[in-house]
Design a protein around this motif. Structure first.
Motif, mmCIF file in Angstrom:
data_model
loop_
_atom_site.group_PDB
_atom_site.id
_atom_site.type_symbol
_atom_site.label_atom_id
_atom_site.label_comp_id
_atom_site.label_asym_id
_atom_site.label_seq_id
_atom_site.Cartn_x
_atom_site.Cartn_y
_atom_site.Cartn_z
ATOM 1 N N GLU A 150 -28.248 -7.115 20.391
ATOM 2 C CA GLU A 150 -29.424 -6.633 19.670
ATOM 3 C C GLU A 150 -29.802 -5.209 20.056
ATOM 4 O O GLU A 150 -30.769 -4.654 19.533
ATOM 5 N N GLY A 151 -29.079 -4.618 20.976
ATOM 6 C CA GLY A 151 -29.352 -3.234 21.363
ATOM 7 C C GLY A 151 -30.287 -3.075 22.536
ATOM 8 O O GLY A 151 -30.681 -1.951 22.877
ATOM 9 N N ALA A 152 -30.654 -4.180 23.197
ATOM 10 C CA ALA A 152 -31.519 -4.078 24.375
ATOM 11 C C ALA A 152 -30.682 -3.706 25.597
ATOM 12 O O ALA A 152 -29.498 -4.028 25.679
ATOM 13 N N LEU A 153 -31.306 -2.994 26.508
ATOM 14 C CA LEU A 153 -30.644 -2.601 27.742
ATOM 15 C C LEU A 153 -30.659 -3.770 28.725
ATOM 16 O O LEU A 153 -31.698 -4.390 28.954
ATOM 17 N N LEU A 154 -29.501 -4.074 29.293
ATOM 18 C CA LEU A 154 -29.365 -5.202 30.201
ATOM 19 C C LEU A 154 -29.068 -4.671 31.601
ATOM 20 O O LEU A 154 -28.079 -3.960 31.810
ATOM 21 N N LEU A 155 -29.943 -4.976 32.555
ATOM 22 C CA LEU A 155 -29.771 -4.531 33.934
ATOM 23 C C LEU A 155 -29.700 -5.743 34.856
ATOM 24 O O LEU A 155 -30.496 -6.669 34.716
ATOM 25 N N LYS A 156 -28.758 -5.710 35.791
ATOM 26 C CA LYS A 156 -28.615 -6.795 36.748
ATOM 27 C C LYS A 156 -28.851 -6.254 38.154
ATOM 28 O O LYS A 156 -28.249 -5.254 38.550
ATOM 29 N N PHE A 157 -29.730 -6.948 38.894
ATOM 30 C CA PHE A 157 -30.087 -6.520 40.234
ATOM 31 C C PHE A 157 -29.698 -7.609 41.242
ATOM 32 O O PHE A 157 -30.300 -8.685 41.235
ATOM 33 N N PRO A 158 -28.695 -7.352 42.090
ATOM 34 C CA PRO A 158 -28.368 -8.327 43.142
ATOM 35 C C PRO A 158 -29.550 -8.528 44.085
ATOM 36 O O PRO A 158 -30.315 -7.602 44.354
ATOM 37 N N ILE A 159 -29.692 -9.761 44.587
ATOM 38 C CA ILE A 159 -30.803 -10.117 45.456
ATOM 39 C C ILE A 159 -30.282 -10.344 46.870
ATOM 40 O O ILE A 159 -29.193 -10.874 47.075
ATOM 41 N N ALA A 160 -31.088 -9.950 47.854
ATOM 42 C CA ALA A 160 -30.702 -10.120 49.258
ATOM 43 C C ALA A 160 -30.431 -11.585 49.580
ATOM 44 O O ALA A 160 -31.115 -12.484 49.083
ATOM 45 N N ASN A 161 -29.440 -11.819 50.434
ATOM 46 C CA ASN A 161 -29.051 -13.180 50.820
ATOM 47 C C ASN A 161 -29.923 -13.689 51.967
ATOM 48 O O ASN A 161 -29.434 -14.008 53.051
ATOM 49 N N ASP A 162 -31.219 -13.749 51.757
ATOM 50 C CA ASP A 162 -32.106 -14.246 52.800
ATOM 51 C C ASP A 162 -31.822 -15.731 53.055
ATOM 52 O O ASP A 162 -31.760 -16.523 52.123
ATOM 53 N N PRO A 163 -31.658 -16.152 54.312
ATOM 54 C CA PRO A 163 -31.298 -17.541 54.603
ATOM 55 C C PRO A 163 -32.502 -18.476 54.574
ATOM 56 O O PRO A 163 -33.645 -18.071 54.813
ATOM 57 N N PHE A 164 -32.232 -19.724 54.272
ATOM 58 C CA PHE A 164 -33.226 -20.791 54.366
ATOM 59 C C PHE A 164 -32.492 -22.080 54.691
ATOM 60 O O PHE A 164 -31.269 -22.175 54.524
ATOM 61 N N LYS A 165 -33.226 -23.088 55.171
ATOM 62 C CA LYS A 165 -32.628 -24.394 55.461
ATOM 63 C C LYS A 165 -32.939 -25.340 54.309
ATOM 64 O O LYS A 165 -34.095 -25.742 54.128
ATOM 65 N N PRO A 166 -31.935 -25.696 53.502
ATOM 66 C CA PRO A 166 -32.190 -26.531 52.328
ATOM 67 C C PRO A 166 -32.877 -27.857 52.656
ATOM 68 O O PRO A 166 -33.783 -28.283 51.941
ATOM 69 N N ARG A 167 -32.448 -28.539 53.741
ATOM 70 C CA ARG A 167 -33.048 -29.837 54.040
ATOM 71 C C ARG A 167 -34.526 -29.683 54.415
ATOM 72 O O ARG A 167 -35.349 -30.526 54.061
ATOM 73 N N TYR A 168 -34.872 -28.620 55.123
ATOM 74 C CA TYR A 168 -36.265 -28.367 55.422
ATOM 75 C C TYR A 168 -37.059 -28.124 54.132
ATOM 76 O O TYR A 168 -38.194 -28.590 53.995
ATOM 77 N N ALA A 169 -36.475 -27.376 53.207
ATOM 78 C CA ALA A 169 -37.158 -27.105 51.942
ATOM 79 C C ALA A 169 -37.384 -28.400 51.163
ATOM 80 O O ALA A 169 -38.436 -28.596 50.548
ATOM 81 N N TYR A 170 -36.383 -29.290 51.204
ATOM 82 C CA TYR A 170 -36.539 -30.591 50.543
ATOM 83 C C TYR A 170 -37.660 -31.387 51.203
ATOM 84 O O TYR A 170 -38.483 -32.018 50.518
ATOM 85 N N LYS A 171 -37.712 -31.354 52.532
ATOM 86 C CA LYS A 171 -38.763 -32.077 53.237
ATOM 87 C C LYS A 171 -40.147 -31.516 52.904
ATOM 88 O O LYS A 171 -41.134 -32.267 52.921
ATOM 89 N N ALA A 172 -40.227 -30.230 52.616
ATOM 90 C CA ALA A 172 -41.518 -29.661 52.207
ATOM 91 C C ALA A 172 -42.012 -30.326 50.926
ATOM 92 O O ALA A 172 -43.202 -30.629 50.775
ATOM 93 N N LEU A 173 -41.092 -30.590 49.991
ATOM 94 C CA LEU A 173 -41.468 -31.260 48.747
ATOM 95 C C LEU A 173 -41.861 -32.714 49.006
ATOM 96 O O LEU A 173 -42.821 -33.223 48.424
#
Length: 333
Positions: A150-173
């Motif tokens: 459609e003529g729109a400008l597409l920009l992609k920005f890589p994001i920093a690989n900040d670490p987290f503990k998935p199981r801890y995040a699940y326990k938060a939920l």
């Protein structure tokens, strides 16, 4: 489909008849502090010594924007333990919080990535809302910039690989879900509560499925909503209770693992639960309502107890040069 009506009361849920709304708590910018639970005993560990309930325990993480919902029945020891889990889930969705200008602890917007690193998202002081600042070192690929059909400008920005503990995040939920459980349901989740209280558990889970969806990434609504959905028919081949939690532009969903109420279920493949949630919010001072549709969830496996990069690998900006408008879309790993 979930729906929240105006005011602090219980909303309505339209879920095809398989689930009904068991409990819901919501808050936004015009809310005063909302206290949940009963004083006297910790609903997580059972502590009843009133001298160890000195801290103000947030039912939902402050880092996700919670300034309103406070638990009366969470003791100081559990509150301190759960802060580890809260930190993990905030880290897991840090780019979405930064992009949405979600204010966490100290009423500040979290920065994603190190200031001197190759990629950083931050918010600078602005007149009405903080201004978004993005810096990303070119990765050398030809896909960093382009045009849509459609003529729109597409920009992609890589994001920093900040670490987290998935199981801890699940326990938060899990912790948030248990905060909303009616007293009549607490006894069905004794094993889950014991697992929650062990930060170094060694249980083998091939998959801890979390559905993550999002809405209004660049301009997140200042709202929180937590809802428990209970199946209508106890014999139905679906989990007994689902938990859906929305914080600003991010929405999570998990099914709670009861002690025995899923014993009749066959093994359910990951991604079975797909609730497309909508929050509709309004104000007594404004006649209009605004709906935020979170769309179909992306399913992530948060079973690992080891640190991993946060799930968002890049942000895509689709910019229309004629209108100066365009959406920000997170791309998951």
């Amino acid at each position: 489909m979930g729906h929240m009506d105006k005011g602090p009361g219980i909303g309505e849920a339209r879920l095809g008849g398989r689930y009904t709304l068991l409990a819901q708590v919501k808050a936004s910018t015009e809310s005063t502090k909302l206290y949940i639970g009963q004083k006297g005993q910790c609903r997580y560990c059972g502590e009843s010594d009133r001298r160890v309930f000195k801290s103000e325990a947030h039912a939902f993480p402050q880092g996700l924007g919670n300034r309103w919902v406070i638990s009366r029945d969470e003791c100081d020891k559990c509150n301190q333990l759960f802060s580890r889990y809260d930190d993990a889930i905030v880290r897991a969705v840090a780019p979405l919080l930064t992009l949405g200008a979600t204010k966490g602890k100290s009423n500040k917007v979290r920065q994603t990535g190190r200031s001197a690193g190759p990629a950083v998202l931050s918010r600078r002081d602005g007149r009405d809302r903080p201004l978004l600042f993005i810096r990303s070192v070119d990765s050398g690929t030809s896909e960093q910039m382009g045009l849509t059909p459609e003529g729109a400008l597409l920009l992609k920005f890589p994001i920093a690989n900040d670490p987290f503990k998935p199981r801890y995040a699940y326990k938060a939920l899990v912790k948030m879900a248990i905060a909303l459980l009616p007293d009549a349901e607490i006894a069905n989740y004794s094993s889950l509560r014991a697992w929650l209280l062990d930060p170094d558990d060694a249980l083998e889970f091939p998959h801890l499925d979390v559905g993550v969806s999002f809405a209004s990434i660049g301009n997140a609504p200042e709202l929180l909503a937590g809802a428990l959905l209970r199946r209508s028919d106890p014999k139905d081949l679906v989990p007994h209770i689902l938990f859906v939690f929305c914080a600003g532009s991010v929405c999570f969903q998990i099914d709670l693992m009861s002690d025995h109420l899923e014993d009749h279920l066959p093994p359910l493949p990951p991604g079975t639960t797909n609730i497309e949630w909508t929050n509709t919010v309004g104000s007594p001072n404004r006649p209009e309502t605004i709906s935020f549709d979170y769309g179909r969830p992306k399913h992530l496996n948060w079973s690992s107890a080891q640190s991993q990069p946060q799930p968002v690998k890049e942000i895509v900006l689709e910019f229309n040069p004629l209108t100066s408008n365009g959406p920000l879309t997170p791309i998951f790993r």
